[in-house]
Design an enzyme around this catalytic site. Structure first.
Site, PDB file in Angstrom:
ATOM      1  N   LYS A  22      35.440 -26.913  47.329  1.00 30.29           N
ATOM      2  CA  LYS A  22      35.543 -27.892  46.249  1.00 30.29           C
ATOM      3  C   LYS A  22      34.422 -27.706  45.229  1.00 30.29           C
ATOM      4  CE  LYS A  22      34.281 -32.378  44.899  1.00 30.29           C
ATOM      5  NZ  LYS A  22      32.939 -32.955  44.637  1.00 30.29           N
ATOM      6  N   ASN A  23      33.187 -27.510  45.714  1.00 30.61           N
ATOM      7  CA  ASN A  23      32.054 -27.416  44.802  1.00 30.61           C
ATOM      8  C   ASN A  23      32.032 -26.106  44.027  1.00 30.61           C
ATOM      9  OD1 ASN A  23      31.123 -29.981  45.419  1.00 30.61           O
ATOM     10  ND2 ASN A  23      29.749 -29.275  47.028  1.00 30.61           N
ATOM     11  N   CYS A 116      31.026 -39.783  42.252  1.00 31.93           N
ATOM     12  CA  CYS A 116      30.482 -40.714  43.232  1.00 31.93           C
ATOM     13  C   CYS A 116      29.159 -41.297  42.758  1.00 31.93           C
ATOM     14  CB  CYS A 116      30.251 -39.991  44.569  1.00 31.93           C
ATOM     15  SG  CYS A 116      31.766 -39.430  45.362  1.00 31.93           S
ATOM     16  N   ARG A 121      21.268 -39.383  39.005  1.00 30.84           N
ATOM     17  CA  ARG A 121      21.454 -37.925  39.042  1.00 30.84           C
ATOM     18  C   ARG A 121      21.388 -37.432  37.601  1.00 30.84           C
ATOM     19  NH1 ARG A 121      26.542 -36.364  42.676  1.00 30.84           N
ATOM     20  NH2 ARG A 121      27.558 -38.116  41.658  1.00 30.84           N
ATOM     21  N   ASP A 124      18.910 -34.027  32.851  1.00 34.55           N
ATOM     22  CA  ASP A 124      17.845 -33.579  31.964  1.00 34.55           C
ATOM     23  C   ASP A 124      17.560 -32.085  32.086  1.00 34.55           C
ATOM     24  OD1 ASP A 124      16.910 -34.456  34.548  1.00 34.55           O
ATOM     25  OD2 ASP A 124      14.867 -34.095  33.853  1.00 34.55           O
ATOM     26  N   ASP A 304      25.342 -33.306  51.563  1.00 30.86           N
ATOM     27  CA  ASP A 304      26.760 -33.675  51.678  1.00 30.86           C
ATOM     28  C   ASP A 304      27.199 -33.883  53.128  1.00 30.86           C
ATOM     29  OD1 ASP A 304      27.201 -33.743  48.992  1.00 30.86           O
ATOM     30  OD2 ASP A 304      28.236 -31.829  48.858  1.00 30.86           O
ATOM     31  N   ARG A 396      39.254 -36.799  46.515  1.00 31.16           N
ATOM     32  CA  ARG A 396      38.559 -35.921  45.571  1.00 31.16           C
ATOM     33  C   ARG A 396      38.080 -34.637  46.238  1.00 31.16           C
ATOM     34  NH1 ARG A 396      33.747 -37.781  44.149  1.00 31.16           N
ATOM     35  NH2 ARG A 396      33.607 -35.895  42.908  1.00 31.16           N
TER      36      ARG A 396
END
Length: 428
Positions: A22-23, A116, A121, A124, A304, A396
């Site tokens: 997924k990532n 989420c 988070r 920057d 995770d 998701r």
């Protein structure tokens, strides 16, 4: 709206096939924008985040064919259309559109990302990288505006090791003029996966997997075909499920090296694991020993998997301390575990877990993707039936979750919520 019902106490046995990462997928799909011809991505997980990104690429003029586990993206008619609202608000990874569109069009307007709620988070470090490459970045009415006459390579030191910033800067830099060096870069396998796609398209990226990445910009990128790596977080989730309730569970289509930190901790707890080339076999559970875990950037223990393993530790002998150094708000599942009978308290960035405790089925809600996974594991362990709402988070990131669990022998099913139940969830 739907809820997932889990009748606990059924041992798991059999084989589970792990889907594409997924990532990786949520970065690879935006990366297709950078090509000048068709990009095909295989082994795609069938999850809601993938559908949202496919829709976003169509919004900016791309031709997208999403079917089964494959996406074909033709970017030739794409334009730098502003995406200030709508679907970009629904997923965190929409920020990869910033780097990809800036690299391709030298401009972009992207709404601040959603996803989420895990506490602050900030982006920057992403912005720092874009500005170093020559872009002007402003926040106007809740959207990020990026503009550049041209992008030029630069040396960029990330103050915080960030997967998102590393990938986003890489996306913007591949078509910049000259050399870009990213120092203190993240090392996650998903970054290597994205770089592999970009290099197949004609980019010149070296050093991925180390903390210094060098990118020599190119004028054009061509289409290609790419196979996504297996999802190490899905693999880890099923490994934890197998450690909790498994008789003999084979987790297939994985890269064991990517889950070494989890394997080490499970073995420390007393779980019997056999590791093969692309499989992990977990044998019937026995008494487990509590361990301390601290989440770290890769190759450390992944944040995770902090929530799923917290559930497993409720069944371990003694006291365990789980510390999350990445996201300080990633303990919203703890109140739900306590509702099911767990003996857990949160102090600062740590959860202190006393075990073993017997869990009881209850009505619980997933506040985020991995909290959902943690509560499903709790439901498998619990006596009675657990009702889990907040499934939009789970969908998701986990493909075909119920069927995979059913094939292992779990008793799970979905039901439509009543209007009253749906209203209660919305207002909570």
């Amino acid at each position: 709206m739907e809820k997932l019902l889990i009748e606990g106490g059924y041992p798991l046995e059999g084989t589970v096939q792990i889907s594409g990462a997924k990532n990786s997928a949520v970065a690879l799909i935006p990366a297709a924008i950078l090509a000048d011809s068709t990009v095909t991505i295989d082994n795609l997980p069938k999850i809601s985040d993938v559908q949202l990104l496919a829709d976003l690429l169509e919004e900016i003029g791309g031709t997208v064919d999403l079917k089964d586990h494959e996406i074909i993206v033709d970017p030739k008619d794409m334009i730098a259309m502003p995406l200030p609202n709508g679907k970009v608000k629904k997923l965190r990874a929409s920020y990869y559109l910033m780097g990809a569109m800036l690299g391709k069009f030298k401009k972009a307007v992207i709404g601040l990302p959603g996803g989420c709620n895990l506490g602050p988070r900030p982006i920057d470090q992403h912005i720092k990288g874009f500005e170093a490459l020559g872009a002007t970045v402003t926040n106007e009415q809740g959207a990020i505006y990026l503009r550049a006459d041209e992008l030029r390579g630069a040396k960029i030191y990330l103050d915080v090791v960030s997967v998102g910033a590393t990938i986003n800067i890489m996306l913007a830099a591949v078509r910049a003029k000259g050399r870009t060096i990213i120092e203190n870069a993240a090392k996650e396998p998903e970054i290597i996966d994205v770089a592999t796609l970009l290099n197949s398209m004609g980019a010149k990226i070296k050093g991925v997997g180390t903390n210094v990445i060098r990118i020599d910009g190119v004028d054009e990128l061509s289409g290609c075909r790419h196979l996504i790596i297996p999802d190490r977080i899905e693999a880890g989730t099923y490994m934890i499920m197998a450690a909790a309730m498994g008789q003999k569970v084979l987790i297939d289509n994985i890269i064991p090296y990517h889950v070494e930190s989890l394997i080490a901790k499970l073995r420390e707890m007393g779980v019997k694991i056999e590791v093969n080339d692309d499989q992990v076999l977990i044998h019937n559970h026995r008494e487990k020993t509590g361990v301390d875990i601290k989440t770290l950037v890769y190759p450390g223990f992944p944040t995770d998997l902090q929530q799923p393993i917290s559930t497993l530790l409720t069944q371990a002998q003694g006291t365990s301390i789980v510390t999350d150094t990445i996201y300080n708000a990633r303990f919203k599942h703890i109140d739900e575990l306590r509702r099911m009978g767990a003996n857990v308290k949160v102090e600062g960035r740590s959860a202190i877990i006393a075990g073993p405790t017997k869990l009881q089925g209850a009505k619980v809600r997933a506040s985020d993707l991995r909290a959902g996974a943690a509560l499903i594991i709790a439901g498998l362990l619990a006596e009675g039936v657990t009702e889990l709402t907040g499934l939009e988070h789970v969908d998701r990131g986990y493909e075909d979750l119920e069927n995979k669990l059913l094939q292992l022998g779990a008793k799970v099913w979905r039901e439509k919520m009543s209007d009253e139940e749906a209203e209660q969830v919305k207002s909570s």
